[in-house]
Write a protein that holds these residues in place. Structure first.
Motif: not given
Length: 148
Positions: A111-117, A121-124
């Motif tokens: 979940l993107d905590l800003n966009a809420r969708k 995920p990051p590559d790592k």
């Protein structure tokens, strides 16, 4: 296989003197977050990146009981992953003295905590998920754009 040994504590018990159903979910979440921390993603990193795992579905299967102060060995494996990494299925198995006691399978998204969708995920983090021990019934999940 990622594994942690926990204790069935006082707050985990129900009226029948065995571990309550929601304690399995709590311990699954704890082990999941321990795993991510061990992979370089402690809670502070999730907060810095403004992302977090969101559980969309949990399924619990019970086979044996845990009682107060029993050791609870919990494993974590990957039961599914979408190609874009936005969705995954995490499997936690609970063992009591080496015998399978319960299984929790969780459908999780990032979940993107800003966009809420849901987000990729990051590559790592995606690489850490891809390196996770796979369950015998591992499946490739549909990308989030194809999911129900």
């Amino acid at each position: 296989m990622y594994e942690k040994t926990l204790i069935a504590g006082w707050g985990d018990m129900d009226f029948n003197s065995h571990m309550r159903n929601t304690a399995y979910l709590d311990k699954s979440a704890d082990v999941r977050m321990m795993y991510f921390a061990d992979c370089g993603f402690p809670m502070a990193e999730f907060m810095r990146l403004r992302i977090g795992p969101v559980v969309m579905k949990d399924e619990i299967e019970y086979f044996r009981e845990f009682h107060l102060l029993d050791e609870v060995t919990v494993t974590l494996s990957l039961a599914g992953l979408s190609d874009d990494g936005r969705r995954l299925k995490i499997r936690n198995e609970f063992f009591n003295k080496g015998k399978l006691a319960a299984r929790v399978t969780s459908l999780v998204g990032w979940l993107d905590l800003n966009a809420r969708k849901l987000m990729t995920p990051p590559d790592k983090l995606l690489e850490a998920m891809r390196q996770t021990t796979r369950a015998e019934d591992f499946v490739i999940l549909p990308d989030s754009s194809q999911a129900n």
